[in-house]
Design a protein around this motif. Structure first.
Motif, PDB file in Angstrom:
ATOM      1  N   VAL A 157      11.883  57.838 -31.893  1.00 20.34           N
ATOM      2  CA  VAL A 157      12.644  56.603 -32.113  1.00 20.34           C
ATOM      3  C   VAL A 157      11.722  55.598 -32.794  1.00 20.34           C
ATOM      4  N   LEU A 158      12.278  54.779 -33.680  1.00 19.55           N
ATOM      5  CA  LEU A 158      11.511  53.765 -34.397  1.00 19.55           C
ATOM      6  C   LEU A 158      11.955  52.377 -33.965  1.00 19.55           C
ATOM      7  N   TYR A 159      11.017  51.585 -33.441  1.00 18.55           N
ATOM      8  CA  TYR A 159      11.313  50.213 -33.011  1.00 18.55           C
ATOM      9  C   TYR A 159      10.786  49.204 -34.035  1.00 18.55           C
ATOM     10  N   SER A 160      11.586  48.181 -34.329  1.00 19.51           N
ATOM     11  CA  SER A 160      11.144  47.091 -35.194  1.00 19.51           C
ATOM     12  C   SER A 160      12.264  46.060 -35.283  1.00 19.51           C
ATOM     13  N   GLY A 161      12.117  45.144 -36.251  1.00 22.68           N
ATOM     14  CA  GLY A 161      13.172  44.202 -36.585  1.00 22.68           C
ATOM     15  C   GLY A 161      13.812  44.624 -37.902  1.00 22.68           C
ATOM     16  N   LYS A 162      15.058  44.275 -38.101  1.00 27.61           N
ATOM     17  CA  LYS A 162      15.790  44.689 -39.300  1.00 27.61           C
ATOM     18  C   LYS A 162      15.093  44.208 -40.569  1.00 27.61           C
ATOM     19  N   ALA A 163      14.702  42.935 -40.602  1.00 24.70           N
ATOM     20  CA  ALA A 163      14.084  42.374 -41.811  1.00 24.70           C
ATOM     21  C   ALA A 163      12.775  43.082 -42.144  1.00 24.70           C
ATOM     22  N   LEU A 165      11.797  46.175 -41.293  1.00 28.38           N
ATOM     23  CA  LEU A 165      12.051  47.530 -41.780  1.00 28.38           C
ATOM     24  C   LEU A 165      12.580  47.523 -43.208  1.00 28.38           C
ATOM     25  N   ASN A 166      13.510  46.617 -43.504  1.00 23.59           N
ATOM     26  CA  ASN A 166      14.059  46.554 -44.855  1.00 23.59           C
ATOM     27  C   ASN A 166      12.994  46.237 -45.895  1.00 23.59           C
ATOM     28  N   ALA A 167      11.973  45.497 -45.479  1.00 23.39           N
ATOM     29  CA  ALA A 167      10.908  45.104 -46.414  1.00 23.39           C
ATOM     30  C   ALA A 167       9.855  46.194 -46.604  1.00 23.39           C
ATOM     31  N   HIS A 168       9.651  47.048 -45.585  1.00 26.02           N
ATOM     32  CA  HIS A 168       8.492  47.943 -45.622  1.00 26.02           C
ATOM     33  C   HIS A 168       8.786  49.432 -45.467  1.00 26.02           C
ATOM     34  N   VAL A 169      10.012  49.799 -45.064  1.00 22.25           N
ATOM     35  CA  VAL A 169      10.294  51.200 -44.754  1.00 22.25           C
ATOM     36  C   VAL A 169      11.635  51.623 -45.350  1.00 22.25           C
ATOM     37  N   ASN A 170      11.697  52.842 -45.835  1.00 16.96           N
ATOM     38  CA  ASN A 170      12.957  53.419 -46.279  1.00 16.96           C
ATOM     39  C   ASN A 170      13.636  54.050 -45.060  1.00 16.96           C
ATOM     40  N   THR A 171      14.369  53.234 -44.317  1.00 14.03           N
ATOM     41  CA  THR A 171      14.979  53.728 -43.079  1.00 14.03           C
ATOM     42  C   THR A 171      16.060  54.761 -43.354  1.00 14.03           C
ATOM     43  N   SER A 172      16.692  54.692 -44.521  1.00 15.81           N
ATOM     44  CA  SER A 172      17.745  55.662 -44.843  1.00 15.81           C
ATOM     45  C   SER A 172      17.210  57.090 -44.806  1.00 15.81           C
ATOM     46  N   ALA A 173      15.992  57.275 -45.309  1.00 19.78           N
ATOM     47  CA  ALA A 173      15.388  58.611 -45.326  1.00 19.78           C
ATOM     48  C   ALA A 173      15.106  59.095 -43.907  1.00 19.78           C
ATOM     49  N   ILE A 174      14.701  58.178 -43.050  1.00 17.15           N
ATOM     50  CA  ILE A 174      14.393  58.540 -41.659  1.00 17.15           C
ATOM     51  C   ILE A 174      15.677  58.848 -40.900  1.00 17.15           C
ATOM     52  N   LEU A 182      17.034  54.392 -34.495  1.00 20.97           N
ATOM     53  CA  LEU A 182      16.439  53.063 -34.619  1.00 20.97           C
ATOM     54  C   LEU A 182      16.657  52.244 -33.348  1.00 20.97           C
ATOM     55  N   TRP A 183      15.640  51.513 -32.985  1.00 19.18           N
ATOM     56  CA  TRP A 183      15.687  50.582 -31.845  1.00 19.18           C
ATOM     57  C   TRP A 183      15.335  49.213 -32.434  1.00 19.18           C
ATOM     58  N   LEU A 184      16.359  48.362 -32.604  1.00 20.90           N
ATOM     59  CA  LEU A 184      16.162  47.110 -33.317  1.00 20.90           C
ATOM     60  C   LEU A 184      16.278  45.890 -32.413  1.00 20.90           C
ATOM     61  N   ALA A 185      15.424  44.908 -32.691  1.00 22.96           N
ATOM     62  CA  ALA A 185      15.418  43.648 -31.941  1.00 22.96           C
ATOM     63  C   ALA A 185      16.017  42.541 -32.795  1.00 22.96           C
ATOM     64  N   GLU A 186      16.945  41.799 -32.214  1.00 24.39           N
ATOM     65  CA  GLU A 186      17.555  40.667 -32.924  1.00 24.39           C
ATOM     66  C   GLU A 186      18.207  39.754 -31.891  1.00 24.39           C
ATOM     67  N   TYR A 187      17.755  38.502 -31.813  1.00 24.49           N
ATOM     68  CA  TYR A 187      18.381  37.561 -30.879  1.00 24.49           C
ATOM     69  C   TYR A 187      18.275  36.129 -31.413  1.00 24.49           C
ATOM     70  N   PRO A 188      19.262  35.306 -31.066  1.00 20.11           N
ATOM     71  CA  PRO A 188      19.367  33.976 -31.673  1.00 20.11           C
ATOM     72  C   PRO A 188      18.419  32.943 -31.094  1.00 20.11           C
ATOM     73  N   ASP A 189      17.962  33.123 -29.848  1.00 18.09           N
ATOM     74  CA  ASP A 189      17.152  32.108 -29.186  1.00 18.09           C
ATOM     75  C   ASP A 189      16.396  32.759 -28.039  1.00 18.09           C
ATOM     76  N   TYR A 190      15.737  31.918 -27.237  1.00 14.82           N
ATOM     77  CA  TYR A 190      14.952  32.421 -26.121  1.00 14.82           C
ATOM     78  C   TYR A 190      15.517  31.951 -24.791  1.00 14.82           C
ATOM     79  N   LEU A 191      16.830  31.758 -24.770  1.00 12.86           N
ATOM     80  CA  LEU A 191      17.510  31.443 -23.532  1.00 12.86           C
ATOM     81  C   LEU A 191      17.724  32.726 -22.735  1.00 12.86           C
ATOM     82  N   VAL A 192      17.860  32.607 -21.422  1.00 12.76           N
ATOM     83  CA  VAL A 192      18.114  33.779 -20.595  1.00 12.76           C
ATOM     84  C   VAL A 192      19.460  34.374 -20.961  1.00 12.76           C
TER      85      VAL A 192
END
Length: 393
Positions: A157-163, A165-174, A182-192
């Motif tokens: 499994v590959l962990y990262s952020g969408k931006a 990966l899009n900048a540095h890796v060809n995820t389509s090939a993987i 893919l294990w992706l992190a994305e959140y709007p704020d740091y609230l519980v």
């Protein structure tokens, strides 16, 4: 078309798009919406759960930092803690190799034998810093690591952020080669946040796990949702049976690789005894084998007994602090058992600093990396730490 009709049309198209997105997310999440956490050393020896409903855990085994492998001392106890709590536990590694293929493979050679989670379970690469300028090199390094993880019996499994990966890796090939991985992190704020907000879902092909917050509980803890059931890898009845079969196969392979040799008695020390047989095992591609047994004599301590290129050596330490190597004999051929003693020598030491690696120290002292490691009774895959003293002369 008047302004009101145009506005209504835009709203309708937007609603259709959001509905499509949610259907896509929901379809991905239809297999499993189990939630779980991931731990590093900051969660301590026993780890920290968010809620009793958490089903899975990712524990960090270590990673490749600044040119060397550094394991996490909390990994083994965290895995045990999660297992005792009845959770599905998986492994992740900080993947700081960038696009360097040699480092990528060396990292896998070091960590895969040390994975403590079941065969079939996930081994995730945390790839969020240190990427090279070459998308191709980065992608190839990750694919090579995935291949090794798969060959070793785990789920890559590959962990990262969408931006990132899009900048540095060809995820389509993987994703094409390994499916939803893919294990992706994305959140709007740091609230519980106790559950995912799919308005912030990092929509792209191949997402299996969504890390929806780094504040799962007050004080901070990553919260993840399994969208496809991938965290059940290694925990189904079939997977357990396969894992047991793999363990038996690995034990047989390991037994087949073992060799024995008789250690020659060294003059006046009485430490190595005639006809004693020791089991040895391979540790790297340079045919260096490490003996797991250590012997102590009255005035000399023999440690890191090694076989290198068919020669048996003992690294000795005297009471005055000086140490060197004694060639005890060879493992085969007509010279088997021949005793050759070495001369007592003093050494020049180097104290390891933060950021050092076998390669940088060897280069600085005009040595081959493998030679440097061998003369210290280690291999290039042995982790070194700041403050450690190494023989360089």
């Amino acid at each position: 078309m008047n302004k009101h009709k145009l506005k209504a049309l835009i709203l309708m198209v937007g609603a259709i798009f959001m509905a499509f997105l949610m259907v896509n997310v929901i379809s991905q999440a239809s297999t499993s919406r189990d939630q779980g956490v991931d731990w590093s050393k900051f969660q301590g020896n026993s780890g920290v759960f968010g809620y009793s409903t958490d089903k899975f855990v990712f524990s960090q085994a270590g990673g490749f930092y600044g040119g060397t492998n550094i394991p996490q001392t909390t990994y083994a106890s965290q895995v045990k803690s999660a297992q005792q709590a009845g959770k599905r536990v998986h492994t992740y590694l900080w993947d700081g190799v960038g696009g360097n293929m040699t480092n990528a493979k060396a990292m896998m050679a070091y960590y895969l034998p040390r994975v403590r989670t079941p065969k079939g379970s996930i081994v995730a690469l945390d790839y969020e810093d240190g990427a090279s300028n070459s998308v191709t090199a980065n992608t190839n390094a990750i694919k090579a690591q995935f291949k090794l993880i798969k060959a070793y019996g785990y789920t890559p499994v590959l962990y990262s952020g969408k931006a990132y990966l899009n900048a540095h890796v060809n995820t389509s090939a993987i994703v094409k080669a390994y499916g939803n991985c893919l294990w992706l992190a994305e959140y709007p704020d740091y609230l519980v946040r106790t559950s995912p907000n799919y308005n912030y879902f990092p929509s792209m092909d191949g997402v299996a796990i969504f890390q929806f917050t780094s504040t799962y509980i007050a004080g901070g803890l990553d919260g993840n949702v399994d969208l496809t059931g991938i965290t059940k890898s290694g925990y189904t009845t079939a997977s357990k049976a396969k894992a047991q079969a793999n363990v038996k196969k690995a034990k047989k392979a390991q037994a087949a690789k073992k060799a024995t040799f008789k250690v020659v008695k060294y003059n006046q020390r009485g430490v190595f005894y005639p006809n004693r047989t020791l089991a040895v095992r391979y540790t790297d591609s340079d045919k260096v084998r490490q003996v797991a047994t250590y012997y102590r004599g009255e005035s000399v301590t023999y440690n890191a007994v090694i076989i290198e290129h068919n020669f048996v050596w003992a690294r000795y330490t005297r009471s005055n602090g000086l140490y060197g190597f004694i060639k005890l004999g060879v493992t085969n051929g007509h010279d088997y058992g021949k005793r050759v003693t070495g001369q007592l020598v003093s050494h020049t030491y180097y104290t390891v600093k933060s950021g050092d690696s076998w390669w940088t120290i060897a280069q600085r002292n005009g040595l081959n990396m493998t030679t440097l490691a061998s003369q210290n009774g280690k291999t290039i895959y042995t982790t070194i730490y700041p403050g450690q003293r190494l023989v360089v002369r």
